[in-house]
Design an enzyme around this catalytic site. Structure first.
Site, PDB file in Angstrom:
ATOM      1  N   GLU A 348       0.709  -1.140   0.167  1.00  0.00           N
ATOM      2  CA  GLU A 348       0.023   0.032  -0.146  1.00  0.00           C
ATOM      3  C   GLU A 348       0.947   1.496   0.046  1.00  0.00           C
ATOM      4  OE1 GLU A 348      -2.937  -0.531   3.120  1.00  0.00           O
ATOM      5  OE2 GLU A 348      -3.727  -2.331   2.062  1.00  0.00           O
ATOM      6  N   GLU A 459      -6.735  -9.719  -3.302  1.00  0.00           N
ATOM      7  CA  GLU A 459      -7.495  -9.600  -2.120  1.00  0.00           C
ATOM      8  C   GLU A 459      -8.927  -9.497  -2.360  1.00  0.00           C
ATOM      9  OE1 GLU A 459      -6.030  -7.320   0.822  1.00  0.00           O
ATOM     10  OE2 GLU A 459      -4.014  -7.611   0.525  1.00  0.00           O
TER      11      GLU A 459
END
Ligand SMILES: *[C@@H]1O[C@H](CO)[C@@H](O)[C@H](O)[C@H]1NC(C)=O
Ligand SMILES: *[C@@H]1O[C@H](CO)[C@@H](O)[C@H](O)[C@H]1NC(C)=O
Ligand SMILES: *[C@@H]1O[C@H](CO)[C@@H](O)[C@H](O)[C@H]1NC(C)=O
Ligand SMILES: *[C@@H]1O[C@H](CO)[C@@H](O)[C@H](O)[C@H]1NC(C)=O
Ligand SMILES: *[C@@H]1O[C@H](CO)[C@@H](O)[C@H](O)[C@H]1NC(C)=O
Ligand SMILES: *[C@@H]1O[C@H](CO)[C@@H](O)[C@H](O)[C@H]1NC(C)=O
Ligand SMILES: *[C@@H]1O[C@H](CO)[C@@H](O)[C@H](O)[C@H]1NC(C)=O
Ligand SMILES: *[C@@H]1O[C@H](CO)[C@@H](O)[C@H](O)[C@H]1NC(C)=O
Ligand SMILES: *[C@@H]1O[C@H](CO)[C@@H](O)[C@H](O)[C@H]1NC(C)=O
Length: 591
Positions: A348, A459
């Site tokens: 991220e 994900e």
């Protein structure tokens, strides 16, 4: 002697029609082309402009208007190409506009080429409704530059039927916005699925021909032993002590996994500095290896300030932090060397910048390079949320993703004699409740796929809400059907958590599959083709089957033969488009 000939070929599909309940529907093929590069010589308009009128500005500003304020003018390049310049703007959304009619439920693929007069600015495309409420649909963004043309590729799923104003927004009103070759192409949901089926047939499957030359009435049995396309599921530490969870995981035939938290820094070095304990991730990895489940390493470093090891001091200085990062790298990467297919290296790093803030703008780039030095095998991924799922996301939009990835790659190349880092594009694909914007999702995949690195949906999650299972199914199929996507990992809620936003199984009902679990099971059994198929030859001894890429066992059954145990192993791959000749030894079949 029995001879079976295998003929594999690459079917080049360019279907313009498909059958649906006997009715032929003409579907425009989807245009997957996109580029992240800023071009001097851009491309022609997609779909002839679709529903946009005068899309190339060959007829000046006809059909175009000014939204709110400003001026639009026709300009001509040296080689005679006409485009429009919007200038003298006061508000971000001032400038070029066209009123278009959207139909609720349709998917709209959008593209345009944009340049600005000076510097570099973010340009967003917005479809503003006429209702007066100021509502709009966000179609995507690009970073436009001076001196070359950037492609804005995006899209919307219309949630209303009616007129909307197509507008371009940029916050810096002092720059001129130049626009050319604007396209808005509507597709029905049926056409959208047709694109998926066409692509699946083209990139995920191959037609296989078998020929028996001397025993025309033989039957061939086909069984897939290994699927080529990886589809998997996140797992957590309960897999170590909960037999039912473990059995469910194996029975689900997931070929790949990611550990929820167990490889993260805050997990392997808990409470105090130096207190490393890898017992749990070691055992989970061993479990995966024993069951032939590939593992994506997740993650070496997390750029989110809220997910650092608990013992990090808020006053940590850059020198100390640099040492700690090196220690983390040399601890976790060599420990699992050669055993992971991927590493999410700096997780991220578009939404967050904990390490960049403290170690400098190249912190991520340095860490990716170091990870590669320590283990050359894993593909090194960026891993972000909202890139393809939220069209209004600012931090992780596809253009920012491409920029960061290019920085990491070029930083390494500059310092390693032009050597390429094995990078991967991780897109978490965590969807909020409600209708996903599949037009935007596909456009983002097109755009990032043009970088040439493998894309994984890492994900996949669809939040609880109406049509959750249906949307999950559609997200997974959209991913599977995109030529740039090389694997999918689903990230359900842990079935042991109190609030099951997207659990695939219900622990309170004896691990029974939930509606989202049913979707996953159905998709996997479809992709796996794991059932045995029996096919018979025609009069010429020819057999034919369209097979998902993967490994297969082929056995020949002669009606007069009682048992024929000899099994032939074949691999159906993307490149098996040549003629393959295989001979079966007759002695292996007992008369
Ligand atoms: C627009 O398309 C034309 C071809 O139709 C091409 O010559 C031109 O370079 C394109 N311009 C831009 C800015 O995309
Ligand atoms: C150009 O636009 C004008 C004004 O809308 C229109 O009258 C004319 O027919 C158009 N010409 C072409 C070639 O489209
Ligand atoms: C720019 O816009 C302002 C109003 O917003 C207007 O008064 C002015 O005349 C415009 N200038 C040009 C060159 O069009
Ligand atoms: C707007 O763009 C101009 C030209 O590139 C630049 O000089 C100026 O700093 C920009 N303004 C802002 C607020 O970014
Ligand atoms: C359509 O979506 C936009 C953006 O999410 C929202 O603002 C608007 O209210 C929605 N309109 C309808 C009719 O649902
Ligand atoms: C303009 O600025 C606002 C407020 O900072 C921001 O939310 C928006 O994303 C910006 N728009 C563009 C096109 O960059
Ligand atoms: C398995 O271990 C986890 C973590 O130690 C624990 O939370 C969970 O209750 C255990 N489950 C069972 C069935 O023992
Ligand atoms: C490491 O973790 C395991 C599993 O939680 C635990 O059983 C063991 O006691 C720990 N070892 C040390 C040295 O703390
Ligand atoms: C980051 O890397 C780039 C590319 O190598 C370099 O130009 C720049 O100076 C570096 N920044 C810092 C702060 O070292």
């Amino acid at each position: 002697m029995k001879i079976i000939s295998f003929l594999l070929w690459h079917a080049s599909f360019l279907l313009l029609a498909f059958f649906n309940n006997g009715v032929i529907i003409h579907a425009l093929p989807y245009d997957y082309s996109a580029t992240t590069e800023c071009l001097k010589e851009p491309w022609k308009v997609q779909y002839g402009g679709g529903i946009i009128q005068n899309p190339e500005f060959n007829n000046g500003t006809a059909k175009w208007t000014v939204f709110r304020q400003g001026k639009i003018q026709e300009r001509i390049t040296r080689n005679g190409n006409k485009f429009i310049a919007a200038s003298n703007r006061t508000h971000p959304s001032d400038g070029l506009s066209q009123r278009v009619f959207l139909v609720k439920g349709k998917l709209y693929a959008f593209s345009a080429w944009i340049q600005i007069s000076q510097g570099s600015e973010i340009i967003a495309v917005k479809f503003r409704s006429q209702s007066g409420g100021g509502d709009y649909l966000h179609g995507g963004t690009v970073i436009a530059e001076q001196g070359c043309w950037s492609m804005l590729k995006g899209g919307v799923v219309a949630n209303l039927s009616g007129l909307v104003d197509l507008t371009f927004e940029t916050n810096n009103t002092s720059v001129e916005v130049w626009i050319d070759n604007v396209s808005l192409q509507p597709f029905t949901a049926k056409e959208w699925r047709f694109h998926q089926e066409t692509t699946i047939a083209k990139v995920r499957k191959r037609k296989v021909k078998f020929q028996v030359t001397n025993k025309l009435d033989a039957k061939i049995t086909l069984k897939q032993t290994q699927a080529d396309f990886p589809i998997g599921c996140e797992m957590n530490l309960n897999v170590l002590n909960n037999t039912k969870y473990r059995d469910w995981f194996i029975a689900s035939k997931f070929s790949v996994t990611t550990f929820a938290n167990e490889m993260k820094w805050y997990f392997t070095e808990k409470k105090t500095q130096g207190n490393e304990n890898y017992t749990i991730p070691d055992a989970m990895l061993q479990f995966c290896e024993q069951n032939n489940i590939a593992v994506r390493g997740h993650n070496i470093i997390w750029d989110d300030p809220n997910h650092q090891p608990t013992w990090f001091s808020s006053k940590i200085n850059p020198e100390e932090l640099r040492k700690l990062v090196e220690k983390r790298l040399t601890s976790v990467v060599p420990r699992y060397k050669g055993r992971l297919i991927h590493w999410d290296v700096v997780n991220e790093n578009l939404h967050f910048s904990f390490y960049e803030d403290k170690l400098g703008e190249n912190a991520s780039a340095e860490i990716y390079g170091r990870a590669h030095e320590l283990d050359e095998k894993p593909i090194l991924f960026m891993n972000e949320y909202s890139t393809i799922e939220v069209s209004k996301d600012v931090a992780a939009k596809p253009a920012n993703y491409a920029r960061k990835l290019n920085n990491i790659v070029s930083y390494y190349m500059e310092r390693n004699g032009g050597k390429m880092l094995p990078m991967g594009i991780g897109l978490q694909s965590r969807f909020a409740p409600g209708q996903p914007n599949f037009a935007y999702m596909r456009a983002g995949l097109d755009y990032l796929a043009s970088l040439g690195f493998p894309i994984w949906l890492t994900e996949v999650f669809v939040d609880a809400g109406e049509n959750q299972a249906k949307y999950l199914d559609e997200v997974l199929r959209e991913g599977y059907a995109h030529p740039g996507v090389k694997g999918i990992v689903i990230w359900p809620t842990s079935p042991f958590s109190k609030e099951c936003k997207m659990c695939l199984i219900d622990v309170n009902q004896n691990f029974k599959s939930t509606p989202t679990g049913d979707v996953v099971n159905k998709l996997i059994s479809e992709l796996r083709n794991s059932k045995e198929m029996e096919i018979s030859a025609d009069e010429q001894g020819l057999f034919e089957a369209v097979l998902p890429l993967g490994d297969y066992e082929v056995s020949l059954r002669n009606p007069e033969t009682i048992s024929c145990n000899n099994k032939l192993k074949i691999k159906v791959t993307e490149n098996s488009d040549n003629f393959v000749h295989v001979k079966l030894d007759h002695t292996s079949c007992v008369k």
